[in-house]
Design a protein around this motif. Structure first.
Motif, PDB file in Angstrom:
ATOM      1  N   UNK A 144     105.131 -64.089 -22.433  1.00 32.88           N
ATOM      2  CA  UNK A 144     105.010 -65.507 -22.096  1.00 32.88           C
ATOM      3  C   UNK A 144     103.679 -66.108 -22.541  1.00 32.88           C
ATOM      4  N   UNK A 145     102.981 -65.425 -23.456  1.00 34.04           N
ATOM      5  CA  UNK A 145     101.712 -65.928 -23.973  1.00 34.04           C
ATOM      6  C   UNK A 145     101.895 -66.226 -25.457  1.00 34.04           C
ATOM      7  N   UNK A 179      89.015 -53.493 -26.281  1.00 33.76           N
ATOM      8  CA  UNK A 179      88.811 -54.887 -25.866  1.00 33.76           C
ATOM      9  C   UNK A 179      89.671 -55.241 -24.657  1.00 33.76           C
ATOM     10  N   UNK A 180      90.595 -54.354 -24.284  1.00 34.73           N
ATOM     11  CA  UNK A 180      91.525 -54.640 -23.183  1.00 34.73           C
ATOM     12  C   UNK A 180      91.298 -53.746 -21.971  1.00 34.73           C
ATOM     13  N   UNK A 181      90.357 -52.843 -22.034  1.00 37.94           N
ATOM     14  CA  UNK A 181      90.230 -51.867 -20.955  1.00 37.94           C
ATOM     15  C   UNK A 181      89.401 -52.408 -19.794  1.00 37.94           C
ATOM     16  N   UNK A 182      89.703 -51.919 -18.607  1.00 39.53           N
ATOM     17  CA  UNK A 182      88.907 -52.221 -17.417  1.00 39.53           C
ATOM     18  C   UNK A 182      87.677 -51.316 -17.435  1.00 39.53           C
ATOM     19  N   UNK A 183      86.508 -51.886 -17.226  1.00 41.02           N
ATOM     20  CA  UNK A 183      85.274 -51.103 -17.300  1.00 41.02           C
ATOM     21  C   UNK A 183      84.632 -50.980 -15.924  1.00 41.02           C
ATOM     22  N   UNK A 184      83.878 -49.900 -15.763  1.00 40.01           N
ATOM     23  CA  UNK A 184      83.136 -49.681 -14.523  1.00 40.01           C
ATOM     24  C   UNK A 184      81.645 -49.932 -14.711  1.00 40.01           C
ATOM     25  N   UNK A 211      92.393 -60.539 -25.466  1.00 43.06           N
ATOM     26  CA  UNK A 211      93.130 -60.958 -24.263  1.00 43.06           C
ATOM     27  C   UNK A 211      92.260 -60.894 -23.007  1.00 43.06           C
ATOM     28  N   UNK A 212      92.705 -61.592 -21.979  1.00 48.50           N
ATOM     29  CA  UNK A 212      92.050 -61.515 -20.678  1.00 48.50           C
ATOM     30  C   UNK A 212      92.480 -60.246 -19.963  1.00 48.50           C
ATOM     31  N   UNK A 213      91.517 -59.394 -19.651  1.00 48.29           N
ATOM     32  CA  UNK A 213      91.820 -58.159 -18.922  1.00 48.29           C
ATOM     33  C   UNK A 213      92.213 -58.481 -17.488  1.00 48.29           C
ATOM     34  N   UNK A 217      96.496 -60.037 -19.971  1.00 50.89           N
ATOM     35  CA  UNK A 217      96.974 -60.582 -21.236  1.00 50.89           C
ATOM     36  C   UNK A 217      97.729 -61.885 -21.133  1.00 50.89           C
ATOM     37  N   UNK A 218      97.801 -62.488 -19.966  1.00 50.29           N
ATOM     38  CA  UNK A 218      98.569 -63.715 -19.789  1.00 50.29           C
ATOM     39  C   UNK A 218      97.676 -64.964 -19.859  1.00 50.29           C
ATOM     40  N   UNK A 219      98.306 -66.121 -20.047  1.00 49.84           N
ATOM     41  CA  UNK A 219      97.621 -67.402 -19.906  1.00 49.84           C
ATOM     42  C   UNK A 219      96.897 -67.926 -21.118  1.00 49.84           C
ATOM     43  N   UNK A 220      96.601 -67.084 -22.102  1.00 45.88           N
ATOM     44  CA  UNK A 220      95.830 -67.507 -23.260  1.00 45.88           C
ATOM     45  C   UNK A 220      95.030 -66.336 -23.790  1.00 45.88           C
TER      46      UNK A 220
END
Length: 273
Positions: A144-145, A179-184, A211-213, A217-220
């Motif tokens: 949906x993006x 670029x998409x991974x969650x970081x600590x 993308x937005x993590x 990946x949604x919204x833009x």
């Protein structure tokens, strides 16, 4: 151990950008260059209210950039913003901006509270030359993006055939995942920050998208721009102030002010927002 294995096993805490560059010195990173047209709006957020000036809503002064970010090495600065997947629906971009800035969102689905954000609208007044490292494996479940769909399709069109080797595709898919991974920790940005910095500088791009993590990946898409591009190709238009109300897995965002002035509530009823 091949290059991909070495990248996967890289000790971020004890490695440098030059270590990443050495591993990738003989590797072709597959990317998709494109232009963002004049008239497009890019939104940039800041936690807190009362910010209405250009100087308050632009890129961070370089002297304050002491740590790495997703597309920036330490002691460098970039303009981070969001492009909506549909320019007619800027509420999508405002949702991404909120999720990227919000402490409540980072605390997870069970957090409860309220946060205020300032969101600046910047208009593209000259076309931006941008690079995308998004590929066919970037959030494949998100349909949906529109922007994400277009960039995945563009990667498949330019690099999906036999013109690119399987090894190049494997490396590029790994780079995209960085670029998409969650970081600590900030050091976890080492690979993405190094590649973004070098590809923008070496190929003279205005910036990079990813993308937005936080929104999966949604919204833009998120965008990181050079200061030169911001100063020459963007124009600051206005700032909106909005509040995030979050109660576990239920939340909504309400517009409160435009350029520091309260908005009439009947103009923006909660059900609409």
């Amino acid at each position: 151990m091949d290059t991909l294995e070495k990248l996967c096993n890289l000790d971020f805490a004890n490695s440098t950008p030059d270590d990443v560059r050495e591993l990738l010195s003989d590797i072709k990173i597959l990317c998709v260059p494109f232009y963002i047209k004049q008239g497009t709006y890019i939104l940039r957020g800041r936690k807190g209210g009362g910010y209405i000036k250009r100087s308050q809503m632009t890129y961070c002064p370089v002297e304050k950039c002491t740590s790495m970010q997703r597309a920036t090495l330490a002691n460098q600065t970039m303009f981070y913003g969001v492009i909506s997947d549909n320019q007619a629906h800027q509420e999508d971009a405002r949702a991404v901006v909120t999720s990227e800035c919000s402490i409540l969102c980072r605390e997870g689905i069970h957090s409860i509270g309220r946060e205020v954000f300032s969101v600046a609208h910047w208009e593209v007044i000259k076309p931006l030359h941008i690079v995308s490292l998004i590929n066919d494996t970037t959030y494949p479940e998100v349909k949906n993006n529109a922007l994400l769909n277009q960039l995945r399709d563009a990667f498949d069109k330019f690099h999906g055939g036999i013109q690119s080797s399987e090894n190049e595709k494997r490396i590029s898919r790994f780079v995209s995942s960085e670029f998409c991974k969650v970081v600590k920790n900030d050091c976890d940005y080492l690979i993405s920050a190094t590649i973004a910095t070098d590809i923008i500088k070496d190929m003279n791009f205005d910036g990079i998208v990813y993308p937005s993590v936080q929104l999966g990946g949604q919204g833009g898409v998120n965008i990181a721009l050079t200061t030169k591009a911001v100063n020459r190709k963007l124009k600051f238009r206005r700032t909106l102030e909005q509040t995030l109300y979050k109660n576990g897995d239920r939340s909504f965002i309400r517009l409160e002010k435009a350029n520091g002035k309260k908005l009439p509530r009947e103009q923006f009823p909660n059900i609409y927002i």
